[in-house]
Design a protein around this motif. Structure first.
Motif, mmCIF file in Angstrom:
data_model
loop_
_atom_site.group_PDB
_atom_site.id
_atom_site.type_symbol
_atom_site.label_atom_id
_atom_site.label_comp_id
_atom_site.label_asym_id
_atom_site.label_seq_id
_atom_site.Cartn_x
_atom_site.Cartn_y
_atom_site.Cartn_z
ATOM 1 N N MET A 1 64.118 52.621 49.522
ATOM 2 C CA MET A 1 64.789 53.649 49.806
ATOM 3 C C MET A 1 63.773 53.864 51.052
ATOM 4 N N ALA A 2 62.602 54.122 50.035
ATOM 5 C CA ALA A 2 61.919 54.715 51.221
ATOM 6 C C ALA A 2 61.294 54.747 52.273
ATOM 7 N N ARG A 3 61.494 53.199 51.839
ATOM 8 C CA ARG A 3 61.458 52.039 53.841
ATOM 9 C C ARG A 3 62.657 52.320 54.419
ATOM 10 N N LEU A 4 63.272 52.438 53.972
ATOM 11 C CA LEU A 4 64.668 52.824 54.860
ATOM 12 C C LEU A 4 64.524 54.392 55.813
ATOM 13 N N ILE A 5 63.696 55.208 54.680
ATOM 14 C CA ILE A 5 64.070 56.358 55.562
ATOM 15 C C ILE A 5 62.699 56.618 56.780
ATOM 16 N N MET A 6 62.040 55.876 56.453
ATOM 17 C CA MET A 6 60.286 55.489 57.308
ATOM 18 C C MET A 6 61.127 54.644 59.069
ATOM 19 N N PHE A 7 61.482 54.032 58.217
ATOM 20 C CA PHE A 7 62.264 53.187 59.174
ATOM 21 C C PHE A 7 62.987 54.227 60.487
ATOM 22 N N ALA A 8 64.017 54.782 59.671
ATOM 23 C CA ALA A 8 64.599 55.752 60.246
ATOM 24 C C ALA A 8 64.035 56.976 61.249
ATOM 25 N N ILE A 9 62.770 57.296 60.336
ATOM 26 C CA ILE A 9 61.965 58.394 61.052
ATOM 27 C C ILE A 9 61.442 57.926 62.030
ATOM 28 N N LEU A 10 60.758 56.402 62.394
ATOM 29 C CA LEU A 10 60.339 56.048 63.300
ATOM 30 C C LEU A 10 61.027 55.725 63.906
ATOM 31 N N GLN B 1 48.415 46.289 67.531
ATOM 32 C CA GLN B 1 48.945 47.028 68.797
ATOM 33 C C GLN B 1 48.893 48.921 69.148
ATOM 34 N N ILE B 2 48.259 49.215 67.789
ATOM 35 C CA ILE B 2 46.995 50.168 67.862
ATOM 36 C C ILE B 2 45.877 49.944 69.001
ATOM 37 N N SER B 3 44.932 49.105 68.288
ATOM 38 C CA SER B 3 43.989 48.947 69.348
ATOM 39 C C SER B 3 43.773 48.544 70.756
ATOM 40 N N ILE B 4 44.816 47.576 71.067
ATOM 41 C CA ILE B 4 45.339 47.695 72.415
ATOM 42 C C ILE B 4 46.525 47.737 73.537
ATOM 43 N N TYR B 5 46.938 48.214 72.409
ATOM 44 C CA TYR B 5 48.002 48.628 73.548
ATOM 45 C C TYR B 5 47.788 50.376 73.573
ATOM 46 N N THR C 1 50.223 44.278 58.967
ATOM 47 C CA THR C 1 49.126 44.981 59.207
ATOM 48 C C THR C 1 47.986 44.568 60.592
ATOM 49 N N PHE C 2 47.724 43.499 59.959
ATOM 50 C CA PHE C 2 46.902 42.672 61.775
ATOM 51 C C PHE C 2 47.387 43.038 63.312
ATOM 52 N N ALA D 1 53.798 50.390 65.631
ATOM 53 C CA ALA D 1 52.756 50.048 65.497
ATOM 54 C C ALA D 1 52.812 50.582 63.650
ATOM 55 N N GLY D 2 53.415 52.866 63.614
ATOM 56 C CA GLY D 2 54.048 52.115 62.690
ATOM 57 C C GLY D 2 55.050 51.324 62.205
ATOM 58 N N LEU D 3 56.091 50.453 62.432
ATOM 59 C CA LEU D 3 56.973 49.364 62.344
ATOM 60 C C LEU D 3 56.620 48.418 62.092
ATOM 61 N N TYR D 4 54.671 48.024 62.646
ATOM 62 C CA TYR D 4 54.613 46.382 62.148
ATOM 63 C C TYR D 4 53.784 46.905 60.669
#
Length: 179
Positions: A1-10, A57-61, A51-52, A42-45
């Motif tokens: 359920m927490a993953r679903l909430i985080m996905f919705a926020i992202l 995503q954070i470092s390059i893009y 994690t890679f 990056a948060g979705l990844y």
């Protein structure tokens, strides 16, 4: 359920930032909104435990590409940017809509003809042939044949040379303007 909430926020952050990025008239605000979109992806990844890819995503893009955009924006004069803005009227609007529809139709056709999707829907056995993140990471970070370390390094050196060249050009223009 927490993953679903985080996905919705992202998802809300990504969609809101993307809409703001393409609808604002201020280019620095658009670049900042693009940065939020890239951080959201990056948060979705990270949410998917990739994690890679999230770190890349954070470092390059989010880090490199967005900073390059900001440098380019700062190097271009205001007069040049103001000359680029024009109104979309008449035939240009219909041409842009036609091009967008052709692009959308192409994406739909490619997705429908994709063997992975068809065999997964029909057979359900393609998921057993999934490439692991370990394999992707080994291929990305190897210097062997079909490895991507050397192209990444070349591109980073090339982008650094472009930034330094842009700063030299800007410095020369400032010296000429002060004379």
């Amino acid at each position: 359920m927490a993953r679903l909430i985080m996905f919705a926020i992202l998802a809300v952050v990504i969609l809101a930032s993307a809409i703001f990025c393409v609808s604002t008239k201020r280019i620095m605000r658009a670049a900042t909104a693009l940065l939020f979109v890239l951080f959201g992806v990056a948060g979705l990844y990270f949410l998917l435990d990739y994690t890679f890819l999230g770190a890349a995503q954070i470092s390059i893009y989010a880090g490199g590409i967005t900073m390059m955009y900001i440098f380019a924006i700062q190097l271009v004069s205001k007069r040049t940017l103001q000359g680029l803005s024009e109104r979309w009227l008449g035939k240009r609007t219909f041409l842009a809509a036609a091009i967008a529809l052709v692009g959308f139709a192409t994406v739909v056709v490619v997705l429908l003809k994709n063997a992975l999707i068809n065999s997964t829907i029909v057979n359900g056995d393609m998921l057993s042939k999934e490439v692991t993140m370990d394999t992707i990471g080994q291929n990305l970070m190897s210097a062997d044949k079909y490895g991507y370390v050397l192209p990444f390094e070349f591109i980073s050196v090339f982008l650094l040379a472009c930034i330094i060249g842009g700063l030299v050009i800007l410095n020369n223009k400032k010296k000429e303007g002060s004379k």
